[in-house]
Design a protein around this motif. Structure first.
Motif, short mmCIF file in Angstrom:
data_model
loop_
_atom_site.label_atom_id
_atom_site.label_comp_id
_atom_site.label_asym_id
_atom_site.label_seq_id
_atom_site.Cartn_x
_atom_site.Cartn_y
_atom_site.Cartn_z
N ASP A 77 5.85 -5.67 -10.68
CA ASP A 77 4.76 -6.27 -10.02
C ASP A 77 5.03 -6.75 -8.48
O ASP A 77 4.19 -6.95 -7.79
CB ASP A 77 4.30 -7.55 -11.09
CG ASP A 77 3.57 -7.13 -12.20
OD1 ASP A 77 2.63 -6.21 -12.21
OD2 ASP A 77 3.32 -8.14 -13.18
N VAL A 78 6.23 -7.03 -8.27
CA VAL A 78 6.54 -7.37 -7.09
C VAL A 78 6.16 -6.28 -5.80
O VAL A 78 6.19 -6.85 -4.77
CB VAL A 78 8.15 -7.66 -6.87
CG1 VAL A 78 8.97 -6.21 -6.87
CG2 VAL A 78 8.63 -8.46 -5.87
N LEU A 79 6.05 -5.10 -6.30
CA LEU A 79 5.54 -3.97 -5.35
C LEU A 79 4.14 -4.68 -4.51
O LEU A 79 4.00 -4.09 -3.64
CB LEU A 79 5.35 -2.86 -5.96
CG LEU A 79 6.69 -2.18 -6.40
CD1 LEU A 79 6.32 -0.87 -7.17
CD2 LEU A 79 7.71 -2.16 -5.23
N TYR A 133 0.90 -1.18 0.07
CA TYR A 133 -0.15 -0.01 -0.18
C TYR A 133 0.76 1.24 -0.14
O TYR A 133 0.49 2.30 -0.70
CB TYR A 133 -0.97 0.03 1.07
CG TYR A 133 -2.22 0.87 1.05
CD1 TYR A 133 -3.27 0.52 0.50
CD2 TYR A 133 -1.92 2.27 1.96
CE1 TYR A 133 -4.22 1.58 0.42
CE2 TYR A 133 -3.18 3.14 1.63
CZ TYR A 133 -4.19 2.79 1.01
OH TYR A 133 -5.17 3.58 0.94
N LEU A 134 1.93 1.15 0.82
CA LEU A 134 2.88 2.49 0.86
C LEU A 134 3.52 2.50 -0.46
O LEU A 134 3.69 3.70 -0.77
CB LEU A 134 3.87 2.30 1.97
CG LEU A 134 3.34 2.07 3.41
CD1 LEU A 134 4.39 1.92 4.38
CD2 LEU A 134 2.76 3.55 3.76
N LEU A 135 3.94 1.60 -0.97
CA LEU A 135 5.13 1.54 -2.15
C LEU A 135 4.24 2.22 -3.43
O LEU A 135 4.76 2.65 -4.44
CB LEU A 135 5.63 0.16 -2.42
CG LEU A 135 6.79 0.02 -1.30
CD1 LEU A 135 7.53 -1.15 -1.46
CD2 LEU A 135 7.87 1.14 -1.55
N ALA A 139 10.94 -3.91 7.70
CA ALA A 139 12.04 -4.40 7.27
C ALA A 139 12.06 -4.53 5.76
O ALA A 139 12.88 -3.97 5.00
CB ALA A 139 12.69 -5.74 7.65
N THR A 140 11.09 -5.11 5.05
CA THR A 140 10.71 -5.12 3.79
C THR A 140 10.37 -3.75 3.19
O THR A 140 10.98 -3.60 2.05
CB THR A 140 9.37 -5.85 3.66
OG1 THR A 140 9.40 -7.30 4.33
CG2 THR A 140 9.01 -6.06 2.20
N PHE A 141 9.86 -2.85 3.55
CA PHE A 141 9.49 -1.54 3.29
C PHE A 141 10.91 -0.79 2.84
O PHE A 141 11.35 -0.26 1.81
CB PHE A 141 8.80 -0.67 3.83
CG PHE A 141 8.65 0.63 3.60
CD1 PHE A 141 7.78 0.98 2.62
CD2 PHE A 141 9.34 1.67 4.10
CE1 PHE A 141 7.63 2.41 2.01
CE2 PHE A 141 9.17 3.13 3.79
CZ PHE A 141 8.43 3.52 2.72
N PHE A 142 11.86 -0.74 3.83
CA PHE A 142 13.07 -0.23 3.90
C PHE A 142 14.03 -0.70 3.01
O PHE A 142 14.94 0.02 2.12
CB PHE A 142 13.61 0.22 5.38
CG PHE A 142 12.98 1.33 6.04
CD1 PHE A 142 13.00 2.82 5.53
CD2 PHE A 142 12.21 0.93 7.10
CE1 PHE A 142 12.24 3.66 6.16
CE2 PHE A 142 11.51 1.82 7.76
CZ PHE A 142 11.65 3.24 7.32
N LEU A 143 13.94 -2.14 2.74
CA LEU A 143 14.79 -2.81 1.80
C LEU A 143 14.38 -2.47 0.46
O LEU A 143 15.29 -2.27 -0.48
CB LEU A 143 14.54 -4.40 2.01
CG LEU A 143 15.40 -5.59 1.06
CD1 LEU A 143 16.88 -5.27 1.35
CD2 LEU A 143 15.07 -6.74 1.38
#
Length: 654
Positions: free
Chosen positions: A413-415, A251-253, A507-511
């Motif tokens: 699409d990975v987002l 949702y963020l990305l 962790a996923t978001f910042f990665l």
């Protein structure tokens, strides 16, 4: 007494003056990057939001006053108003009015009804003012999610589909000042409600404003989820539902950058929520509102049509035990509102390609054209990379969504694959509740129908994002019910699990943001130009092309991306026949090929060698015959030295 009162007024003013002097000196030395410009962009977005509220209030104000809370009135009005702005932009394109002044007039007209409904805005302000100011973990999570997504909204667009069409199409419309058909780009025949909003942003202030529009719509989505959760089981449930969604990496990305999935999600969930309110109150205007929102979802993306179908199914199902005839009438009214809202895109497609729902039923068209059939065939042929599921594999699909998310599509699409674990894992907590409220029951039926339709097609998790608010609503209801319905140790275990799941999300978001370097420009670590040069292999070539005379036409060989080119371009299509390949194969020799290019108005060739190799490998983009390949190779030798060359691209004059 009078002196004391005077002092009490002067002291705050003196402190404000001190702050003004201090902050001016401090921020000159330690500035926030582009702060004045960003504040101006956000203020402009706020004005457009008020205009959308005004347009939408013209419809929503007909709903009985006591049926909607002030926050619900504002959110529904704003979302409907954004849809109205998109539909009016369709009309403006037909009259060649996609310029700054007409768009400013369009926004100004919406401020008139907004002013007449200012008492509603005051009610919203008073509601916020009366908010309990105590610390709340879910409220902190919502604020954090909104802040992070706002920051990355100031990063220049680099998402692939955005460069191909989400922002590229609005840019081409703005350059032409009107609707233009693009046979080399199948996406130009897709519904484009959000692209119309991006067009407003780009016309007024560029892609940064378009990005902020995406953020505003995402924030409205969180507000709708909060309102729904509060109606469902109280304020705590509403806050946790919005919090779980606001810190979901997908949702963020997908909020900034031009993708339309978050906007689609917001329209679909808002339609569902309005439908729930109709079931609760039987107020006809709420049914009309739900239908219009479902139509706006379909006008955003064809898959939004699921909202229309599922909504009609729920209406008929609920009426079977009461009044079948009445339920059918209600379903027809709901569907009619949806159809009318979606109709402008069907009319536009009939005009350009002769098929109202192209690329579906691509063999049927009122305007027979080779490119229409070839593009439709190529589009569905390319979808074979996404594997459909059978009805028997749907149970394992739930596990795969939560644990094997990265297996659902490649590239950008990975987002859409990130952060589902928390929502899926917490949903079973609803099982512990002794009784499901009507909204939750409808939501789970809606979720099941959406899941089956998605899972049995060609599941890409990004396309499943509209289900995320429903999952968040169920997960929040389950979690807030746990405290009273389970032993204390289980409640603590649930809290511990949530903490670890949210840490995983962080962790996923910042990665991902580190990989995409989304914070570098917003934090002033890199200039916009430097960032784009590093991220986009064609950006340096695009900057050179933009310095060429305005009457040039550039054929981009080997690349679909056309955003950041400010000169007319032809792109290399993936899904339908590449004109260059046909010309080369049909040409007698290289000079004949050169003549065909010049006859088509092409003045320059830009060859993106890196992307050309990738797309040719993935889609067999250049099926040259032996003669065609010889013509193409010989032509490159004949047209002389490149005007521009780097490790990825070359630009030639014809």
């Amino acid at each position: 007494m009078a002196i004391s009162t005077l002092y009490s007024k002067i002291k705050p003013l003196a402190i404000l003056l001190l702050w003004g002097i201090f902050s001016s000196a401090y921020f000159v030395r330690f500035p926030i990057p582009d702060a004045p410009f960003r504040i101006f962009i956000m203020a402009t977005a706020g004005i457009v939001l008020l205009s959308a509220f005004g347009y939408g209030a013209l419809l929503v104000r007909h709903i009985q006053d006591d049926l909607l809370h002030p926050g619900e009135f504002f959110v529904f009005s704003a979302l409907i108003g954004f849809g109205v702005l998109a539909l009016l932009m369709i009309l403006m394109g037909a009259f060649s009015l996609w310029e700054r002044l007409p768009v400013l007039i369009l926004i100004s007209f919406g401020l008139v009804p907004a002013w007449s409904e200012r008492h509603k805005l005051v009610q919203v302000k008073n509601t916020l003012a009366s908010w309990d100011s105590g610390f709340s973990i879910p409220l902190a999570l919502i604020a954090l999610g909104l802040f992070l997504s706002l920051v990355i909204s100031f990063s220049p667009p680099t998402y692939y589909d955005t460069l191909v069409y989400h922002y590229a199409l609005p840019q081409s419309y703005i350059n032409a000042g009107r609707w233009v058909g693009q046979p080399t780009l199948i996406y130009s025949a897709f519904p484009q409600n959000l692209e119309m909003l991006w067009t407003i942003g780009i016309v007024l202030m560029g892609d940064m404003l378009a990005n902020i529009f995406g953020w505003v719509i995402a924030a409205l989505g969180l507000a709708v989820v909060y309102q729904a959760g509060t109606r469902l089981a109280g304020k705590s449930t509403g806050l946790w539902a919005a919090a779980l969604l606001s810190v979901m990496p997908s949702y963020l990305l997908l909020t900034p950058g031009g993708y339309i999935d978050v906007g689609l999600t917001v329209f679909i969930f808002s339609s569902f929520y309005a439908l729930c309110l109709w079931f609760e109150t039987r107020q006809p205007m709420l049914l009309l509102l739900s239908g219009c929102l479902a139509g706006l979802a379909t006008g955003t993306k064809y898959t939004g049509g699921l909202a229309i179908i599922i909504g009609a199914i729920l209406l008929i199902k609920e009426g079977l035990s009461k009044d079948v005839k009445s339920s059918l009438k209600q379903a027809i009214l709901y569907g009619s509102c949806s159809f009318i809202t979606f109709l402008p895109w069907m009319v536009k497609n009939i005009y350009f390609v002769g098929n109202p729902v192209f690329p579906f039923f691509y063999s049927w068209t009122m305007k027979p054209s080779p490119w229409v059939r070839e593009a439709g065939q190529g589009y569905f042929r390319a979808l074979v990379e996404y594997e459909p599921r059978s009805i028997t594999s749907l149970l394992t699909l739930v596990w795969d969504v939560a644990v094997k998310g990265l297996h659902f599509g490649g590239g950008m699409d990975v987002l859409g694959d990130l952060g589902w674990g928390a929502l899926v894992c917490l949903l079973p907590l609803t099982w512990l509740s002794k009784k499901w409220p009507t909204m939750l029951r409808l939501g789970m039926h809606y979720l099941l129908l959406f899941f089956v339709a998605w899972g049995m097609s060609r599941p890409v998790l990004r396309f499943f994002l509209p289900a995320a608010p429903l999952l968040a609503l169920g997960a929040a209801f389950g979690y807030t019910s746990v405290k009273n319905n389970t032993p204390h140790w289980f409640y603590r275990a649930t809290q511990t699990l949530i903490a670890f799941l949210l840490l995983s999300n962080a962790a996923t978001f910042f990665l991902v943001t580190d990989s995409l370097q989304l914070f570098r420009v917003p934090l002033g670590l890199e200039s916009r130009s430097m960032h784009l040069t590093k991220r986009l292999k064609y950006y340096s070539a695009a900057r050179f092309v933009n310095s060429l005379p305005e009457n040039t036409l550039i054929y981009i060989v080997g690349d679909q991306c056309s955003y950041y080119y400010n000169r007319p371009v032809l792109v290399t299509p993936v899904f339908n026949n590449n004109p260059l390949t046909s010309w080369a194969n049909e040409a007698v020799n290289s000079r004949d090929l050169l003549g065909r290019l010049r006859y088509s108005g092409v003045t320059h060739l830009l060859i993106n060698h890196t992307e050309m190799e990738r797309l040719d490998r993935a889609y067999r983009l250049f099926p040259f015959t032996e003669r065609g390949r010889n013509n193409w190779i010989t032509l490159q030798k004949q047209i002389g030295h490149p005007l521009f060359k780097d490790k990825d691209c070359e630009v030639f004059a014809l």
